[in-house]
Design an enzyme around this catalytic site. Structure first.
Site, short mmCIF file in Angstrom:
data_model
loop_
_atom_site.label_atom_id
_atom_site.label_comp_id
_atom_site.label_asym_id
_atom_site.label_seq_id
_atom_site.Cartn_x
_atom_site.Cartn_y
_atom_site.Cartn_z
N ASP A 210 72.38 105.06 1.23
CA ASP A 210 71.71 104.15 0.31
C ASP A 210 70.59 103.56 1.15
OD1 ASP A 210 70.79 101.79 -0.94
OD2 ASP A 210 72.62 101.68 -2.11
N HIS A 211 69.36 103.94 0.86
CA HIS A 211 68.30 103.58 1.81
C HIS A 211 68.09 102.07 1.91
CE1 HIS A 211 65.72 103.40 -1.78
NE2 HIS A 211 64.82 102.75 -1.06
N ARG B 154 64.93 127.98 -0.38
CA ARG B 154 64.69 129.36 -0.84
C ARG B 154 63.30 129.87 -0.46
NH1 ARG B 154 66.54 129.89 -6.88
NH2 ARG B 154 65.33 127.98 -6.92
N HIS C 210 71.72 100.05 -5.00
CA HIS C 210 70.98 99.03 -4.25
C HIS C 210 71.39 97.59 -4.59
CE1 HIS C 210 68.90 102.64 -3.48
NE2 HIS C 210 68.00 102.58 -4.44
C1 BG6 Z 1 65.26 104.66 -5.58
C2 BG6 Z 1 65.13 104.78 -7.08
O1 BG6 Z 1 66.60 104.77 -5.19
O2 BG6 Z 1 64.76 103.40 -5.15
C3 BG6 Z 1 63.69 104.58 -7.51
O3 BG6 Z 1 65.58 106.05 -7.50
C4 BG6 Z 1 63.15 103.28 -6.95
O4 BG6 Z 1 63.58 104.60 -8.92
C5 BG6 Z 1 63.39 103.19 -5.46
O5 BG6 Z 1 61.75 103.24 -7.22
C6 BG6 Z 1 63.03 101.82 -4.92
O6 BG6 Z 1 63.10 101.81 -3.53
P1 BG6 Z 1 62.20 100.83 -2.66
O7 BG6 Z 1 62.60 101.08 -1.25
O8 BG6 Z 1 60.77 101.20 -2.94
O9 BG6 Z 1 62.50 99.45 -3.14
#
Ligand code: BG6
Length: 516
Positions: A199-200, A64, A262
């Site tokens: 999902d990173h 926006r 995760h």
């Molecule tokens: C995220 C969560 O998906 O993953 C956070 O929402 C968390 O709360 C984070 O801190 C952790 O990711 P990483 O890559 O730092 O282990």
């Protein structure tokens, strides 16, 4: 002459260049938000520096805020300077910035999509006819449904003149019912093969290495079952609190924030059968089979199979920290768990009788993610050990972060007279082996995969829904009198005392095998 193992070094220039994605455009909804500045644009800039982006790639930011193209470029440059790993050199930045555009719009407003569509059609395609587009939802989850519905209604999801894909960030729903509703809304506009649920953790090199470790080596897989493994521990510890995310976190808690995605991803990769190919359907089918084999945690089991904790005020590494209930936007009586431990069973042939202990929490002693495989002890002791002690078991630590690598712990003889034994670690570390810069950010890998149409490292709808079923059943138990007490824990340690008793009553203990 001694015969030494010889490992052939591969010079960086000999590593085959990955295929570049075909010409395409990316649209980021939520372009003025945090995710765009902290993760997406820095990752895209790194890919640009490595020459991995498509020729003539364009990125169109939308939100926006009323930026001009130039203002957006300036903002993004600042973001990369602040959050990126790569130095911003004008000669390299300029060609990247030429592909950055901005199209203001309200995600809820259907007419704005027509404008955006017109703008995208007007962008040159490097002489290619295809109008390939990757849409990225970097917005709050309550806007996902509006965005996909409006994209569909504006005809922007039909693949008549190029592919159309959408990346959806987590959290994907809040529980099973909302995840199913979101899946069904998205499926009205996009086919499953167009959807990339991120999902990173799956983008982390070391997480992908679990598969290589298991399936590119012949020596571990024969041991990877109930005959040799006593139990598995998966730890995702964080040394930070919830920061300024109280509003979100208090409605989520650690099970939704960390386990549903995760930790269960780490579990499925550790426990799955070998897929027939490294390919999206084969891989995701195997992960889904693990989730389907998870023994449900019913209301009556919650006290025995789960632990929940919440941090109080204290100190972490000499720094004072607030208790959870004093954090911004958290009520004084909040029952939200910031720590949880679970005991899971996978009811199939491979894992019958092998518990998987999972734990994760905020404000713990250190940040570490590790998977620890504890093997069974040697069946017969021919060496003496201190009274009352057996031989320590062999351990395999898969260290996801921060000290990425593998540790294999075994017994060895202490030199000298007698037969005194000591445990030692055989270690492999990614950074000294492959170089400090060899671990690209998770977003780099995942963005590139989405541009290349590879869904292997993205969650499928059934995977997400099965993970929610488990989390929902635990939450349901936590709402009843059968719930374990919410145990308050001091920051800077390893969580609540109940977590120690929880695993201790099975004759086991939590282990930290990886370096921190
Ligand atoms: C995220 C969560 O998906 O993953 C956070 O929402 C968390 O709360 C984070 O801190 C952790 O990711 P990483 O890559 O730092 O282990």
């Amino acid at each position: 002459m001694t015969d030494k193992f010889h490992i052939q070094e591969i010079a960086p220039e000999e590593i085959p260049e990955p295929r570049r994605p075909e010409p395409s455009k990316m649209v980021i909804f939520g372009a003025s938000g945090d995710l765009t500045s902290r993760k997406l644009i820095p990752a895209l800039y790194s890919l640009h520096l490595k020459g991995r982006l498509p020729r003539g790639f364009t990125i169109v930011g939308s939100s926006r805020t009323a930026y001009s193209h130039e203002e957006f470029r300036r903002e993004m440059r600042q973001a990369v300077e602040e959050f990126g790993d790569d130095p911003v050199i004008t000669s390299k930045w300029a060609p990247f910035a030429e592909g950055l555009f901005y199209s203001p719009g309200n995600i809820k407003n259907a007419e704005d999509y027509e404008k955006l569509d017109g703008f995208l059609r007007g962008l040159s395609d490097e002489g290619e006819n295809a109008d390939n587009r990757l849409y990225y939802l970097a917005v709050a989850p309550q806007f996902y449904a509006d965005a996909v519905t409006n994209l569909g209604a504006a005809g922007m999801t039909a693949e008549n003149d190029g592919w159309r894909r959408i990346v959806v960030e987590k959290p994907f729903g809040h529980d099973l019912a909302s995840a199913q509703a979101l899946n069904s809304t998205i499926h009205q506009s996009f086919g499953e093969n167009q959807i990339y649920r991120i999902d990173h953790y799956l983008g982390k090199e070391t997480v992908q290495n679990i598969m290589v470790f298991r399936f590119a080596n012949a020596i571990f897989e024969p041991l990877w079952n109930r005959n040799y493994i006593d139990h598995v521990q998966i730890t995702v510890a964080e040394s930070v609190g919830i920061g300024e995310r109280g509003g979100y976190y208090d409605t989520a808690g650690v099970l939704r924030d960390m386990f549903q995605n995760h930790l269960l991803q780490l579990l499925t990769l550790t426990a799955m059968e070998p897929p027939i190919a490294f390919e999206a359907t084969a891989l995701r089918d195997e992960k889904v089979k693990v989730l389907r084999a998870l023994r449900p945690i019913g209301v009556a089991d919650t006290a025995e199979r789960t632990v929940r904790g919440q941090y109080v005020a204290g100190q972490v590494m000499g720094e004072k920290v607030r208790g959870y209930r004093d954090e911004t936007d958290i009520g004084p009586n909040s029952q939200t768990a910031t720590y949880a431990a679970l005991k899971l069973h996978i009811d199939n042939w491979r894992w019958q009788g092998v518990p998987f202990y999972l734990r994760s929490g905020k404000q713990l002693a250190t940040k570490t993610t590790q998977i620890m495989i504890q093997f069974k002890c040697a069946p017969h002791l021919m060496f003496s050990s201190p009274a009352g002690e057996g031989l320590p078991p062999n351990l395999l630590g898969i260290c996801i972060q921060p000290d990425e690598g593998m540790h294999l712990r075994f017994e060895t003889k202490v030199p000298g007279a007698g037969m005194t034994l000591r445990s030692v670690d055989m270690e492999f570390h990614h950074r000294p082996t492959f170089g400090e810069d060899a671990l690209p950010s998770a977003y780099e890998r995942l963005l590139l995969d989405a541009l290349q149409g590879d869904q292997s490292l993205f969650a499928r709808s059934d995977e997400i829904e099965l993970a929610w079923s488990l989390v929902d059943s635990i939450h349901a138990g936590w709402e009843t009198d059968a719930a374990p007490e919410l145990d308050f824990y001091e920051p800077g340690g390893w969580g609540p005392d109940t977590a120690r008793h929880f695993i201790g009553q099975d004759g086991r203990r939590w282990r930290e095998v990886c370096g921190h």
